[in-house]
Scaffold this motif. Structure first.
Motif, mmCIF file in Angstrom:
data_model
loop_
_atom_site.group_PDB
_atom_site.id
_atom_site.type_symbol
_atom_site.label_atom_id
_atom_site.label_comp_id
_atom_site.label_asym_id
_atom_site.label_seq_id
_atom_site.Cartn_x
_atom_site.Cartn_y
_atom_site.Cartn_z
ATOM 1 N N ASN A 3 0.856 -1.190 0.000
ATOM 2 C CA ASN A 3 0.000 0.000 0.000
ATOM 3 C C ASN A 3 0.886 1.231 0.000
ATOM 4 O OD1 ASN A 3 -1.784 2.029 0.453
ATOM 5 N ND2 ASN A 3 -2.948 0.958 2.012
ATOM 6 N N ASN A 4 1.036 1.842 -1.161
ATOM 7 C CA ASN A 4 1.886 3.023 -1.272
ATOM 8 C C ASN A 4 1.193 4.279 -0.795
ATOM 9 O OD1 ASN A 4 4.024 1.591 -2.365
ATOM 10 N ND2 ASN A 4 3.182 1.737 -4.440
ATOM 11 N N VAL A 5 -0.091 4.179 -0.484
ATOM 12 C CA VAL A 5 -0.826 5.345 -0.008
ATOM 13 C C VAL A 5 -0.665 5.498 1.490
ATOM 14 C CG1 VAL A 5 -3.124 6.336 0.217
ATOM 15 C CG2 VAL A 5 -2.471 5.217 -1.898
ATOM 16 N N THR A 6 -0.908 4.426 2.219
ATOM 17 C CA THR A 6 -0.828 4.472 3.677
ATOM 18 C C THR A 6 -0.286 3.143 4.167
ATOM 19 O OG1 THR A 6 -2.803 5.859 3.707
ATOM 20 C CG2 THR A 6 -2.149 4.900 5.780
ATOM 21 N N SER A 7 0.933 3.121 4.649
ATOM 22 C CA SER A 7 1.545 1.870 5.055
ATOM 23 C C SER A 7 1.423 1.609 6.547
ATOM 24 C CB SER A 7 3.028 1.865 4.656
ATOM 25 O OG SER A 7 3.708 2.949 5.281
ATOM 26 N N THR A 8 1.049 2.608 7.321
ATOM 27 C CA THR A 8 1.014 2.440 8.775
ATOM 28 C C THR A 8 -0.018 1.418 9.197
ATOM 29 O OG1 THR A 8 0.595 3.546 10.873
ATOM 30 C CG2 THR A 8 -0.565 4.403 8.959
ATOM 31 N N GLY A 15 -3.763 -3.118 5.176
ATOM 32 C CA GLY A 15 -3.644 -4.507 4.758
ATOM 33 C C GLY A 15 -4.831 -5.020 3.970
ATOM 34 N N VAL A 16 -5.955 -4.280 3.965
ATOM 35 C CA VAL A 16 -7.132 -4.675 3.185
ATOM 36 C C VAL A 16 -6.946 -4.188 1.747
ATOM 37 C CG1 VAL A 16 -9.621 -4.367 2.883
ATOM 38 C CG2 VAL A 16 -8.662 -4.676 5.183
ATOM 39 N N LYS A 17 -7.106 -5.104 0.801
ATOM 40 C CA LYS A 17 -6.919 -4.771 -0.607
ATOM 41 C C LYS A 17 -8.259 -4.743 -1.319
ATOM 42 C CE LYS A 17 -2.898 -6.814 0.769
ATOM 43 N NZ LYS A 17 -2.716 -7.721 1.935
ATOM 44 N N ILE A 18 -8.505 -3.665 -2.064
ATOM 45 C CA ILE A 18 -9.796 -3.470 -2.720
ATOM 46 C C ILE A 18 -9.589 -3.193 -4.200
ATOM 47 C CG2 ILE A 18 -11.852 -1.992 -2.831
ATOM 48 C CD1 ILE A 18 -11.493 -1.482 0.156
ATOM 49 N N VAL A 19 -10.307 -3.933 -5.033
ATOM 50 C CA VAL A 19 -10.340 -3.676 -6.473
ATOM 51 C C VAL A 19 -11.631 -2.911 -6.749
ATOM 52 C CG1 VAL A 19 -10.336 -4.674 -8.781
ATOM 53 C CG2 VAL A 19 -9.036 -5.779 -6.930
ATOM 54 N N ASP A 20 -11.484 -1.717 -7.287
ATOM 55 C CA ASP A 20 -12.589 -0.764 -7.375
ATOM 56 C C ASP A 20 -12.961 -0.488 -8.833
ATOM 57 O OD1 ASP A 20 -14.356 1.324 -7.093
ATOM 58 O OD2 ASP A 20 -12.915 2.741 -6.253
ATOM 59 N N PHE A 21 -14.154 -0.949 -9.230
ATOM 60 C CA PHE A 21 -14.664 -0.694 -10.576
ATOM 61 C C PHE A 21 -15.759 0.374 -10.566
ATOM 62 C CE2 PHE A 21 -12.862 -4.915 -11.336
ATOM 63 C CZ PHE A 21 -12.313 -4.781 -12.600
ATOM 64 N N THR A 22 -15.864 1.149 -9.513
ATOM 65 C CA THR A 22 -16.983 2.085 -9.401
ATOM 66 C C THR A 22 -16.678 3.415 -10.080
ATOM 67 O OG1 THR A 22 -16.283 3.036 -7.277
ATOM 68 C CG2 THR A 22 -17.641 1.037 -7.210
ATOM 69 N N ASP A 40 -5.983 -0.362 0.704
ATOM 70 C CA ASP A 40 -5.295 -0.103 -0.561
ATOM 71 C C ASP A 40 -6.308 -0.273 -1.675
ATOM 72 O OD1 ASP A 40 -3.505 0.250 -2.600
ATOM 73 O OD2 ASP A 40 -2.502 -1.669 -2.342
ATOM 74 N N VAL A 41 -6.741 0.824 -2.272
ATOM 75 C CA VAL A 41 -7.793 0.803 -3.281
ATOM 76 C C VAL A 41 -7.169 0.984 -4.664
ATOM 77 C CG1 VAL A 41 -9.877 1.928 -4.128
ATOM 78 C CG2 VAL A 41 -9.501 1.701 -1.659
ATOM 79 N N LEU A 70 -12.169 14.917 -7.886
ATOM 80 C CA LEU A 70 -11.292 15.224 -6.752
ATOM 81 C C LEU A 70 -12.000 15.038 -5.413
ATOM 82 C CD1 LEU A 70 -9.485 18.442 -8.091
ATOM 83 C CD2 LEU A 70 -8.591 16.113 -7.983
ATOM 84 N N ALA A 71 -13.325 15.177 -5.404
ATOM 85 C CA ALA A 71 -14.075 15.080 -4.161
ATOM 86 C C ALA A 71 -14.099 13.672 -3.578
ATOM 87 C CB ALA A 71 -15.514 15.570 -4.381
ATOM 88 N N PHE A 72 -14.017 12.622 -4.445
ATOM 89 C CA PHE A 72 -14.298 11.264 -3.982
ATOM 90 C C PHE A 72 -13.230 10.227 -4.316
ATOM 91 C CE2 PHE A 72 -18.714 12.971 -4.659
ATOM 92 C CZ PHE A 72 -18.986 13.119 -3.311
ATOM 93 N N ASN A 73 -12.033 10.652 -4.647
ATOM 94 C CA ASN A 73 -11.053 9.662 -5.101
ATOM 95 C C ASN A 73 -9.659 9.826 -4.514
ATOM 96 O OD1 ASN A 73 -12.425 7.879 -7.291
ATOM 97 N ND2 ASN A 73 -13.140 9.966 -7.694
ATOM 98 N N ARG A 74 -9.546 10.472 -3.376
ATOM 99 C CA ARG A 74 -8.227 10.583 -2.756
ATOM 100 C C ARG A 74 -7.782 9.219 -2.211
ATOM 101 N NH1 ARG A 74 -11.488 13.566 0.801
ATOM 102 N NH2 ARG A 74 -11.991 12.446 2.738
ATOM 103 N N ASN A 75 -6.486 9.116 -1.977
ATOM 104 C CA ASN A 75 -5.883 7.938 -1.343
ATOM 105 C C ASN A 75 -6.093 6.645 -2.141
ATOM 106 O OD1 ASN A 75 -4.931 9.493 0.788
ATOM 107 N ND2 ASN A 75 -6.688 9.083 2.090
ATOM 108 N N LYS A 76 -6.282 6.773 -3.459
ATOM 109 C CA LYS A 76 -6.450 5.597 -4.313
ATOM 110 C C LYS A 76 -5.335 5.552 -5.356
ATOM 111 C CE LYS A 76 -11.502 6.082 -3.996
ATOM 112 N NZ LYS A 76 -12.768 6.187 -4.769
ATOM 113 N N ARG A 77 -5.236 4.395 -6.008
ATOM 114 C CA ARG A 77 -4.302 4.253 -7.127
ATOM 115 C C ARG A 77 -5.090 3.949 -8.402
ATOM 116 N NH1 ARG A 77 0.479 0.336 -5.667
ATOM 117 N NH2 ARG A 77 -1.005 -0.905 -4.450
#
Length: 402
Positions: A3-8, A15-22, A40-41, A70-77
């Motif tokens: 998770n390159n967004v938040t590793s702490t 540690g939860v991995k999400i595949v997002d097609f939304t 990790d999205v 920009l309103a709904f997609n921060r912290n994603k890859r």
């Protein structure tokens, strides 16, 4: 998956991995909440335009400048993948091998045509939580229809309940059904993760916008089905918005035995509460237009700040009508850190709205990375999945990725 967004590990979903097609609002809001708390999205987007919300902001300058995105997609890859091309499904399956959750808001039948329906995946990935958001549900006469907030307002009774004095239905300009459905699917995913911790098995999570919209009106529908009575908090009570000398104030005369007298005493209005035509709650509602004219003439004698102070002193619920700038600058909003500033590589510094959930053990560990550029993490994710740089170059040359 790193998770390159938040590793702490301090965040509850690390540690939860999400595949997002939304896309658009409903799904992206949900996955943003999960990302804000450490998940990790990986956001799978189409080539060229990506998520539809990248192109619906009429003031935007290109797909990277959309306030809607920009309103709904921060912290994603962002992984750009052409799902219509051969080889796309193989990449998705590599993602799913280590994924905890798949989230999608495809129109009915699309997931099945892509080979990504729940029945296609449940045996191959028994721990996978498959979360799907739809307009009307997975089955039934309206299942094939696409869902959109204002259409669902119309078809859920919401607009009928929000009609004006002439009986014309009124649209709410805020996409509250999308937001409610997003919160609901987030809760469903979290419940499924908890249950999987016990059973070891994934499951399907279904949330429809129509069910969400009806649920928002649970009191109203229950009263209607029991008594054919339309419960309306504004029309049936001393509730309204009144003009002051410098603005507007909302008055809610609920939870008081005699709200009219309380308002009149607070504002120094003599003789009105004693009039026969206002002697009971039913008469107040029956003669609402006349009463409102009297009250507004008195409200307009005072500034908003004084009206609020007088009514608050009398324990009458009230509040000034703020515009957006008033809200942004309000000390309480600043104390709550409701808005956060992100640094976007193309747009610069951008203020966005934080998730309303506050966890004391996680607050200091949260980060707020800007929403990704379209395809910003495509090579990074494919490298993690085991593809070589040469293979990735060939995929890009073929148009499979971007």
């Amino acid at each position: 998956m790193v998770n390159n967004v938040t590793s702490t590990r301090k965040l509850p979903l690390a540690g939860v991995k999400i595949v997002d097609f939304t896309q658009v609002q409903f799904g992206p809001m949900a996955t943003q909440i999960l990302a804000d708390f450490g998940a990790d999205v990986i956001k799978v987007e189409r080539p060229g335009l990506g998520d539809i919300s990248r192109s619906i902001d009429v003031k935007a300058d290109g797909v990277e400048d959309s306030s809607s995105f920009l309103a709904f997609n921060r912290n994603k890859r962002s992984l750009v993948l052409d799902m219509k091309r051969e080889g796309a499904l193989e990449i998705v399956h590599r993602l799913l091998e280590d994924a905890d959750v798949l989230v999608a808001n495809f129109r009915a039948g699309v997931a099945q045509r892509l080979g990504l329906g729940y029945d296609d995946l449940k045996d191959r990935y028994p721990r996978l939580i498959y979360a799907s958001g739809t307009g009307f549900g997975e089955s039934g006469p309206l299942a094939e229809l696409g869902g959109q907030d204002m259409v669902l307002q119309s078809m859920s009774g919401t607009l009928w309940h929000h009609r004006d004095e002439a009986g014309r239905p009124r649209i709410y300009p805020t996409s509250f059904i999308d937001f409610g459905a997003g919160m609901a699917i987030t809760q469903g995913i979290l419940l499924a993760l908890i249950e999987r911790g016990v059973s070891g098995k994934g499951q399907r999570v279904d949330v429809s916008m129509i069910d969400t919209a009806v649920f928002f009106q649970a009191q109203e529908y229950t009263g209607w089905m029991m008594r054919r009575f339309e419960l309306h908090w504004e029309r049936d009570n001393l509730v309204g918005v009144f003009r002051t000398s410098d603005g507007w104030v909302t008055v809610v005369g609920l939870f008081r035995p005699d709200p009219l007298r309380a308002v009149c005493d607070a504002l120094g209005i003599d003789g009105v509460a004693e009039q026969a035509e206002f002697a009971s709650q039913s008469l107040i509602i029956e003669n609402r237009a006349h009463l409102w004219g009297i009250l507004e003439a008195h409200f307009s004698r005072y500034r908003t700040e004084e009206v609020v102070a007088r009514l608050a002193q009398a324990n009458v619920l009230c509040g000034p009508v703020f515009n957006y700038d008033d809200v942004i600058a309000h000390p309480q909003i600043m104390e709550n850190q409701t808005f956060r500033e992100l640094t976007h590589p193309k747009v610069g510094n951008v203020k966005v709205v934080d998730t309303p959930i506050r966890l004391s053990a996680s607050r200091d560990a949260q980060v707020f990375n800007a929403p990704p550029l379209l395809g910003q993490h495509t090579s990074e994710v494919l490298n993690w999945l085991g593809y070589s740089d040469e293979e990735i170059d060939a995929m890009r040359e073929s148009g499979l990725i971007d």
